[in-house]
Scaffold this motif. Sequence first.
Motif, mmCIF file in Angstrom:
data_model
loop_
_atom_site.group_PDB
_atom_site.id
_atom_site.type_symbol
_atom_site.label_atom_id
_atom_site.label_comp_id
_atom_site.label_asym_id
_atom_site.label_seq_id
_atom_site.Cartn_x
_atom_site.Cartn_y
_atom_site.Cartn_z
ATOM 1 N N ARG A 81 0.836 -1.188 0.000
ATOM 2 C CA ARG A 81 0.000 0.000 0.000
ATOM 3 C C ARG A 81 0.880 1.250 0.000
ATOM 4 O O ARG A 81 1.904 1.301 0.681
ATOM 5 N N LYS A 84 0.765 7.437 2.886
ATOM 6 C CA LYS A 84 -0.013 8.668 2.757
ATOM 7 C C LYS A 84 0.914 9.876 2.811
ATOM 8 O O LYS A 84 1.960 9.854 3.450
ATOM 9 N N LYS A 85 0.501 10.934 2.152
ATOM 10 C CA LYS A 85 1.256 12.182 2.201
ATOM 11 C C LYS A 85 1.048 12.812 3.572
ATOM 12 O O LYS A 85 -0.045 12.739 4.139
ATOM 13 N N LYS A 87 0.143 15.534 6.306
ATOM 14 C CA LYS A 87 -0.812 16.641 6.265
ATOM 15 C C LYS A 87 -0.092 17.978 6.401
ATOM 16 O O LYS A 87 0.936 18.083 7.058
#
Length: 115
Positions: A81, A84-85, A87
Amino acid sequence: MTRTTRVPYLVTGINEHGSANLGRGSATVALRLARKLLREGYMDVRICTPRGRVLQSDELDELEPPRETDVMAKGQQRSNREAKKPKKEKAKVIAAAPSRKDTAWQPDFGPAKKK
């Protein structure tokens, strides 16, 4: 009209009284049954797979599932997977402090007339 059901694994064996044709739904159950027939003295024990391959009694080990030692623990598995970037950091707003924004220019319409 008779309705036929298709069984994925067919186990067959021959003994002095005749032959046995038994269908089973999974490979492990079919393998267990074939080994039982061999212990009971059946000859020519075979398993027919869903793809049509016929396994003789000396080839039954090919149907066994892989051992559990080859499988990694769930915590050691890697995921494919995407990460994620992170935040975007937001500036904290203190409710008690007045806003530092300059007020936008608003046109002056002059003094309001009263009647």
